[in-house]
Design a protein around this motif. Structure first.
Motif, mmCIF file in Angstrom:
data_model
loop_
_atom_site.group_PDB
_atom_site.id
_atom_site.type_symbol
_atom_site.label_atom_id
_atom_site.label_comp_id
_atom_site.label_asym_id
_atom_site.label_seq_id
_atom_site.Cartn_x
_atom_site.Cartn_y
_atom_site.Cartn_z
ATOM 1 N N MET A 1 2.785 12.994 58.668
ATOM 2 C CA MET A 1 1.615 12.506 59.371
ATOM 3 C C MET A 1 1.928 11.929 60.870
ATOM 4 S SD MET A 1 -0.604 12.953 57.168
ATOM 5 C CE MET A 1 -1.865 11.757 57.584
ATOM 6 N N LYS A 2 1.103 12.373 61.731
ATOM 7 C CA LYS A 2 1.461 12.089 63.186
ATOM 8 C C LYS A 2 0.552 10.900 63.854
ATOM 9 C CE LYS A 2 3.181 16.421 64.413
ATOM 10 N NZ LYS A 2 2.942 17.632 64.798
ATOM 11 N N GLY A 3 -0.388 10.227 62.896
ATOM 12 C CA GLY A 3 -0.926 9.454 63.301
ATOM 13 C C GLY A 3 -2.317 9.452 63.962
ATOM 14 N N GLY A 4 -2.840 8.166 64.087
ATOM 15 C CA GLY A 4 -4.216 8.463 64.780
ATOM 16 C C GLY A 4 -4.153 8.668 66.261
ATOM 17 N N VAL A 5 -2.868 8.455 66.968
ATOM 18 C CA VAL A 5 -2.839 8.741 68.304
ATOM 19 C C VAL A 5 -2.905 10.309 68.693
ATOM 20 C CG1 VAL A 5 -1.259 8.703 70.448
ATOM 21 C CG2 VAL A 5 -1.608 6.484 68.852
ATOM 22 N N TRP A 6 -2.279 11.102 67.723
ATOM 23 C CA TRP A 6 -2.180 12.485 67.672
ATOM 24 C C TRP A 6 -3.595 13.143 67.552
ATOM 25 C CZ3 TRP A 6 0.376 16.824 68.593
ATOM 26 C CH2 TRP A 6 0.169 18.087 67.906
ATOM 27 N N ARG A 7 -4.359 12.339 66.584
ATOM 28 C CA ARG A 7 -5.801 12.964 66.203
ATOM 29 C C ARG A 7 -6.546 12.899 67.262
ATOM 30 N NH1 ARG A 7 -4.250 11.158 61.000
ATOM 31 N NH2 ARG A 7 -5.365 9.191 61.336
ATOM 32 N N VAL A 8 -6.602 11.557 68.189
ATOM 33 C CA VAL A 8 -7.512 11.382 69.159
ATOM 34 C C VAL A 8 -7.009 12.245 70.316
ATOM 35 C CG1 VAL A 8 -8.008 9.687 71.075
ATOM 36 C CG2 VAL A 8 -8.015 8.785 68.675
ATOM 37 N N ALA A 9 -5.700 12.463 70.780
ATOM 38 C CA ALA A 9 -5.463 13.131 71.826
ATOM 39 C C ALA A 9 -5.856 14.794 71.453
ATOM 40 C CB ALA A 9 -3.890 13.266 71.916
ATOM 41 N N MET A 10 -5.682 15.175 70.310
ATOM 42 C CA MET A 10 -6.099 16.429 70.009
ATOM 43 C C MET A 10 -7.538 16.731 70.169
ATOM 44 S SD MET A 10 -3.447 18.179 69.532
ATOM 45 C CE MET A 10 -2.588 17.155 70.604
ATOM 46 N N GLY A 12 -9.595 14.937 72.099
ATOM 47 C CA GLY A 12 -9.968 14.974 73.471
ATOM 48 C C GLY A 12 -9.488 16.465 74.275
ATOM 49 N N LEU A 13 -8.427 16.955 73.805
ATOM 50 C CA LEU A 13 -8.048 18.342 74.504
ATOM 51 C C LEU A 13 -9.102 19.353 73.799
ATOM 52 C CD1 LEU A 13 -4.386 18.111 74.194
ATOM 53 C CD2 LEU A 13 -5.640 18.013 76.012
ATOM 54 N N PHE A 54 -1.249 23.478 78.539
ATOM 55 C CA PHE A 54 -0.013 22.693 79.073
ATOM 56 C C PHE A 54 0.177 21.453 78.326
ATOM 57 C CE2 PHE A 54 2.352 20.097 81.813
ATOM 58 C CZ PHE A 54 3.744 20.672 81.790
ATOM 59 N N VAL A 55 -0.700 20.875 78.549
ATOM 60 C CA VAL A 55 -0.873 19.489 78.036
ATOM 61 C C VAL A 55 -0.680 19.323 76.294
ATOM 62 C CG1 VAL A 55 -2.302 17.319 77.433
ATOM 63 C CG2 VAL A 55 -2.226 18.450 79.967
ATOM 64 N N PHE A 56 -1.467 20.458 75.745
ATOM 65 C CA PHE A 56 -1.352 20.380 74.277
ATOM 66 C C PHE A 56 0.068 20.769 73.880
ATOM 67 C CE2 PHE A 56 -1.024 23.310 70.695
ATOM 68 C CZ PHE A 56 -1.598 22.581 69.921
ATOM 69 N N SER A 57 0.771 21.796 74.588
ATOM 70 C CA SER A 57 2.276 21.847 74.211
ATOM 71 C C SER A 57 3.019 20.839 74.370
ATOM 72 C CB SER A 57 2.555 23.170 75.035
ATOM 73 O OG SER A 57 2.714 22.895 76.380
ATOM 74 N N ARG A 58 2.971 20.404 75.474
ATOM 75 C CA ARG A 58 3.800 18.941 75.801
ATOM 76 C C ARG A 58 3.626 17.987 74.793
ATOM 77 N NH1 ARG A 58 8.187 19.724 78.736
ATOM 78 N NH2 ARG A 58 8.087 17.792 79.293
ATOM 79 N N LEU A 59 2.272 17.556 74.279
ATOM 80 C CA LEU A 59 2.065 16.627 73.309
ATOM 81 C C LEU A 59 2.595 17.137 72.023
ATOM 82 C CD1 LEU A 59 -1.489 15.442 74.226
ATOM 83 C CD2 LEU A 59 0.582 14.152 74.564
ATOM 84 N N SER A 60 2.553 18.206 71.834
ATOM 85 C CA SER A 60 2.957 18.746 70.463
ATOM 86 C C SER A 60 4.235 18.702 70.296
ATOM 87 C CB SER A 60 2.608 20.342 70.138
ATOM 88 O OG SER A 60 1.107 20.279 70.161
ATOM 89 N N ARG A 61 5.056 19.022 71.372
ATOM 90 C CA ARG A 61 6.611 18.822 71.295
ATOM 91 C C ARG A 61 6.914 17.328 71.070
ATOM 92 N NH1 ARG A 61 10.975 21.359 75.895
ATOM 93 N NH2 ARG A 61 12.583 20.633 74.726
ATOM 94 N N HIS A 62 6.320 16.402 72.016
ATOM 95 C CA HIS A 62 6.541 14.974 72.030
ATOM 96 C C HIS A 62 6.226 14.478 70.793
ATOM 97 C CE1 HIS A 62 6.616 10.785 73.365
ATOM 98 N NE2 HIS A 62 5.302 10.816 72.816
ATOM 99 N N PHE A 63 5.058 14.788 69.934
ATOM 100 C CA PHE A 63 4.884 14.204 68.783
ATOM 101 C C PHE A 63 5.959 14.772 67.772
ATOM 102 C CE2 PHE A 63 1.024 12.921 70.784
ATOM 103 C CZ PHE A 63 0.824 11.449 70.194
ATOM 104 N N GLY A 64 6.252 15.986 67.796
ATOM 105 C CA GLY A 64 7.342 16.494 66.990
ATOM 106 C C GLY A 64 8.721 15.907 66.978
ATOM 107 N N ASP A 65 9.019 15.844 68.318
ATOM 108 C CA ASP A 65 10.416 14.969 68.386
ATOM 109 C C ASP A 65 10.117 13.601 67.619
ATOM 110 O OD1 ASP A 65 11.426 17.104 69.590
ATOM 111 O OD2 ASP A 65 11.069 16.286 71.668
ATOM 112 N N LEU A 66 9.017 12.925 68.041
ATOM 113 C CA LEU A 66 8.887 11.501 67.400
ATOM 114 C C LEU A 66 8.988 11.645 65.853
ATOM 115 C CD1 LEU A 66 6.313 9.960 69.622
ATOM 116 C CD2 LEU A 66 8.763 9.445 69.822
ATOM 117 N N GLU A 67 8.282 12.681 65.203
ATOM 118 C CA GLU A 67 8.382 12.679 63.896
ATOM 119 C C GLU A 67 9.787 13.181 63.171
ATOM 120 O OE1 GLU A 67 5.580 14.740 60.493
ATOM 121 O OE2 GLU A 67 6.088 15.740 62.343
#
Length: 459
Positions: A1-10, A12-13, A54-67
């Motif tokens: 689970m990546k949390g609410g921040v991930w859902r809000v960002a997705m 918005g995109l 581009f923003v989607f790919s960067r955010l996906s990688r960032h949240f994946g690293d955090l997880e």
């Protein structure tokens, strides 16, 4: 689970992408006759969509690293003991294992030689993020496909050659590329050996791969290497490379005319949870391979087995293995394939070897193994008494002293099995001095001793 921040960002995109698509449709309708405005509008929409991607790919990688970071920090990984590689010949794989250990041991000191053993993680020249970069650099510089998997079978690190060969990426399950049963058996052989071992691993789809493994310790993962040296396409591995292997040859019979110096032996030590040595389930197994009197300590196996029921105090006093030591270990059925591989096509030697083999057969039957296929045994205690009748019924320590063996601590199955192997090597050398050169002659000597003992008891 990546949390609410991930859902809000997705969300918005997604809204931004939908808006750009809507604008593109409007432009095609309103500016269809003005080619300049039409081209400019669609170009702007296209650039906008690329920016969103581009923003989607960067955010996906960032949240994946955090997880993955959160998963690792909560995993409670245990300490890796790399002492067998200190000053040894682990080679490229061993040096990479030393680097990998720095990522899994928190702030503990690395017990390995070389530039990676500079101190606690985060304080030496390769501390913190530099250690991670060092491991990645070592993987890239390695020509052979090489990867690190954790105790759950997930890929933690891999080089491009391994990614092409196995079609996996970091975070993927290795079971998608290789059969877990083959990998588990190979890890059992590598565990406690102190050096890489070779194995043939089957793909999940088709084909087989020749591999070398280093076990980093309990709950600490494994390093896998797929040697490409000598292959015609070693520099350009394809994703579907498979080796054509000859079918396994049947085991050669170990006849009575075979010389002792060339026979494959396995020193076997077994501990049971019974009040007596000939009762109760098996709770520990140690093996060491020999070829005649030559000992191969790295070709060994040391296992603790959970019998489910508590170990009686009388049994723990006999061999030093109690309930706390075996609690949480795997059951006999799970480790039996590794034990069977260690005993395959060998003559088992040990003190009271018949009792040890009977204990394995008893536990195999309880585990539902239909045909355990145990090897023939050669009792070292009886053999020693045949050479020197004064040693009849002697303890292991007395036998070791009688043959001039160094007394050392026997810590667990590995130490006990090594002591058995040393005694076997000394006995085989003494037999050669006496002119006993073949298996048949050795068994005749043992049979004569057993017959003499039986006639003595009858009288």
């Amino acid at each position: 689970m990546k949390g609410g921040v991930w859902r809000v960002a997705m969300l918005g995109l997604a809204v931004a992408a939908a808006t750009l698509v809507f604008l593109g449709v409007e432009i095609t309708q309103l500016a269809a006759e003005d080619r300049t405005a039409f081209t400019r509008g669609l170009t702007i929409c296209g650039i906008g969509l690329l920016a969103v991607w581009f923003v989607f790919s960067r955010l996906s990688r960032h949240f994946g690293d955090l997880e993955r970071l959160a998963d690792r920090l909560s995993g409670g990984r245990s300490r890796i003991d790399l002492e067998p590689w200190a000053g040894g010949s682990g080679g490229e794989v061993g040096r990479l294992a030393a680097a990998a250990s720095g990522l899994t041991r928190g702030g503990e000191q690395i017990a390995a030689d070389g530039p990676l053993a500079d101190g606690p993680l985060g304080r030496g020249p390769l501390g913190g993020g530099r250690m991670d970069r060092a491991v990645r650099a070592a993987l890239v510089l390695t020509d052979d496909p090489l990867l690190i998997i954790d105790e759950l079978g997930r890929v933690e690190r891999l080089n491009p050659a391994a990614a092409r060969l196995l079609e996996v990426e970091e975070g993927a399950d290795i079971g998608k590329a290789l059969l877990r049963d083959d990998l588990a058996r190979a890890i059992e052989r590598a565990r406690g050996g102190g050096a890489p071992v070779s194995a043939v691993l089957r793909r999940t789809e088709e084909g087989e791969l020749s591999a070398r493994l280093v076990d980093l310790g309990l709950n600490s993962g494994v390093i896998l290497s797929f040697p490409a040296r000598g292959m015609a396409n070693g520099a350009g591995l394809t994703a579907k490379r498979a080796l054509t292997l000859r079918p396994a040859q049947p085991a050669a019979p170990l006849g009575d005319d075979e010389p002792l110096a060339a026979l494959p032996f396995v020193a076997l030590w077994v501990a049971t949870a019974g009040v007596g040595p000939d009762s109760g389930p098996v709770i520990a197994v140690g093996t060491v391979r020999l070829a005649g009197s030559r000992i191969f300590p790295t070709v060994s196996l040391a296992l603790l087995i959970d019998p489910i029921d508590p170990v009686p105090e009388a049994a723990a006093a006999r061999h030093g293995i109690g309930t706390a030591m075996v609690a949480g270990e795997r059951p006999f059925a799970a480790v039996w394939p590794a034990i069977q591989d260690a005993l395959h096509n060998c003559i088992a030697v040990g003190i009271g070897i018949d009792q040890a083999l009977a204990a394995l057969a008893r536990s195999a039957a309880l585990a539902g193994v239909a045909d355990p296929a145990l090897p023939h045994g050669l009792d070292l205690g009886v053999l020693a008494a045949a050479l020197d009748p004064a040693l009849a019924g002697a303890s292991p320590d007395r036998l070791a002293a009688a043959f001039g063996l160094h007394q050392h601590a026997r810590n667990g199955p590995e130490g006990e099995a090594l002591a058995v192997a040393e005694l076997a090597a000394a006995l085989f050398s003494r037999l050669t001095e006496r002119g006993v050169l073949t298996q048949g002659q050795a068994r005749a000597l043992v049979a004569g001793r057993v017959a003499a003992g039986a006639s003595g008891q009858a009288s």
